[in-house]
Write an enzyme that holds these catalytic residues in place. Sequence first.
Site, PDB file in Angstrom:
ATOM      1  N   HIS A 156     -14.456  -3.135 -12.180  1.00 46.15           N
ATOM      2  CA  HIS A 156     -14.149  -2.003 -11.307  1.00 46.15           C
ATOM      3  C   HIS A 156     -12.938  -2.378 -10.293  1.00 46.15           C
ATOM      4  O   HIS A 156     -13.002  -1.875  -9.058  1.00 46.15           O
ATOM      5  CB  HIS A 156     -15.365  -1.668 -10.711  1.00 46.15           C
ATOM      6  CG  HIS A 156     -16.441  -1.425 -11.442  1.00 46.15           C
ATOM      7  ND1 HIS A 156     -16.894  -0.163 -12.025  1.00 46.15           N
ATOM      8  CD2 HIS A 156     -17.335  -2.323 -11.998  1.00 46.15           C
ATOM      9  CE1 HIS A 156     -17.744  -0.537 -12.783  1.00 46.15           C
ATOM     10  NE2 HIS A 156     -18.268  -1.665 -12.659  1.00 46.15           N
ATOM     11  N   SER A 277      15.954  -3.623  -3.054  1.00 47.37           N
ATOM     12  CA  SER A 277      16.105  -2.239  -2.716  1.00 47.37           C
ATOM     13  C   SER A 277      17.259  -1.902  -1.924  1.00 47.37           C
ATOM     14  O   SER A 277      17.827  -2.842  -1.280  1.00 47.37           O
ATOM     15  CB  SER A 277      14.887  -2.001  -1.507  1.00 47.37           C
ATOM     16  OG  SER A 277      15.148  -0.740  -0.751  1.00 47.37           O
ATOM     17  N   LYS A 283      12.592  -6.087   0.314  1.00 45.53           N
ATOM     18  CA  LYS A 283      11.961  -5.870  -0.977  1.00 45.53           C
ATOM     19  C   LYS A 283      12.406  -6.834  -2.108  1.00 45.53           C
ATOM     20  O   LYS A 283      13.608  -7.103  -2.292  1.00 45.53           O
ATOM     21  CB  LYS A 283      12.279  -4.342  -1.271  1.00 45.53           C
ATOM     22  CG  LYS A 283      11.485  -3.419  -0.214  1.00 45.53           C
ATOM     23  CD  LYS A 283      10.115  -3.704  -0.555  1.00 45.53           C
ATOM     24  CE  LYS A 283       9.462  -2.838  -1.581  1.00 45.53           C
ATOM     25  NZ  LYS A 283       9.571  -1.400  -1.573  1.00 45.53           N
ATOM     26  N   GLU A 290       7.107  -2.555 -14.160  1.00 43.69           N
ATOM     27  CA  GLU A 290       7.336  -1.237 -14.189  1.00 43.69           C
ATOM     28  C   GLU A 290       7.713  -0.163 -15.189  1.00 43.69           C
ATOM     29  O   GLU A 290       7.141   0.735 -15.757  1.00 43.69           O
ATOM     30  CB  GLU A 290       7.643  -0.545 -12.624  1.00 43.69           C
ATOM     31  CG  GLU A 290       6.890  -1.073 -11.543  1.00 43.69           C
ATOM     32  CD  GLU A 290       7.412  -0.887 -10.201  1.00 43.69           C
ATOM     33  OE1 GLU A 290       8.510  -0.251 -10.066  1.00 43.69           O
ATOM     34  OE2 GLU A 290       6.846  -1.496  -9.279  1.00 43.69           O
TER      35      GLU A 290
END
Length: 466
Positions: A156, A277, A283, A290
């Site tokens: 979980h 970024s 970043k 992704e």
Amino acid sequence: MAQLWGGRFTGDTDQDVYRFNASIDFDRRLIEQDIAGSLAHAEMLCRVGILTEEEARAIHDGLTGILCDVRSGSLLITEEYEDVHSFCEAVLTERIGEAGKKLHTGRSRNDQVALDMKLYVRDEIDALQELVQALLRTILTIMKENTRTCMPGFTHLQKAQPVTLAHHAGAYFEMFRRDSERLTDIRRRMNLCPLGSGALAGTTYPLDREFTAEALRFDGPTRNSMDSVSDRDYVIELLSALSTCMMHLSRFSEEIILWNSNEYRFVEIDDAYSTGSSIMPQKKNPDIAELVRGKTGRVYGALMSILTTMKGIPLAYNKDMQEDKELTFDAIDTVKACLRLFTGMLSTIRFNKEVMEESAKKGFTNATDAADYLVSKNVPFRDAHRIVGHLVLTCIERGISLDELSLEEYRKESEAFEEDIYQAISLTTCVEKRCTAGAPGPAVMEEEIRECERFLELCKGGKQDE
Ligand code: ARG
């Protein structure tokens, strides 16, 4: 417009219809397979006396010449042809004359395209196998280096019990091992040759189907000519296996994205596999992971698309089946790129082992072991569970972990606790004692690693199922 038919037509095809119908835009990719099939077919026609030696030689030289010129770029597969099959026959006839027109004896584009697609899928399965196995080797390296690297195991997404990084990585080894086995399985089942099935009902020529099957490295000819020209099961099976493989890559990507986040800091993705970024200077984003996760949808889409296309097709060949190509090509290209990039990212990733261990310590992952300790001192498990639950509550209130409680505090909850509780709940003990088959204990893990090595050795020799 150059097409193989037209004798029974009096009017011209509408330009728009011609373009809608044509597949040259994408089936040009099958040129190598189409020529390999034609070479085998022509040789067979000669052996059974349908072509003379001379004609067969002219066809052979003509076809190899075309292949050579296409490869070098001096011959372009242009849109003036309807499909790759028409292109080959037209150029061949242009180059060698009459003999070229005999190549299609006893053949239809229906068995031709069925063959081309099978040859293509078979080659791509081999290429995919290489990539899956490269990924398995990378995972195995991580396993070997981390049989004692403790980390929290989650259920979980809550810290559950301590495992090792080797064990966690080993779970992915199993997933990709099954992917590899599925590919082997599909390849074996699809490896029958449709050539010689004609349009749907075989032919009246004395074709030697065993010969062409063997020449093209099939295990034999297909058994029913109507099925042969309209079977795309192997495409569906491949896309299904690839969807499962993408699901595995996507789950792994998701974990890497989480682990790479500021909150977890379990891993650091190498600069070569990260992006920045345009606005936020701090970043460093896990874009590759992704994208792999994102592209999964596209491969699932291909599977849904072909399943839907095939569901209403009466026997035998129907033009609907031309729709199999673009989506299969795209799915295979996508999975190959994902496997390559993902393996590169994984082989250069840095694991922050101290952070992982610290995280395992902080999350009460040893609570089950504390309860098991009480069980070893004759406390029934249900009571042990409640006692340790109280202790955990105390720890949470005070912001400490179980090993930071004093023995006095332990004994307030149960007289069964003694000095050896600290040893019993240390992370190392917790992991080492988990030594059932398939568990993270380093001793069983070493055994497991040897088994994984054996599997990869068998793959190398092409004997995976022994
Ligand atoms: N382009 C067709 C396909 O991809 C080749 C087979 C054409 N056969 C036919 N009878 N029109 O399926």
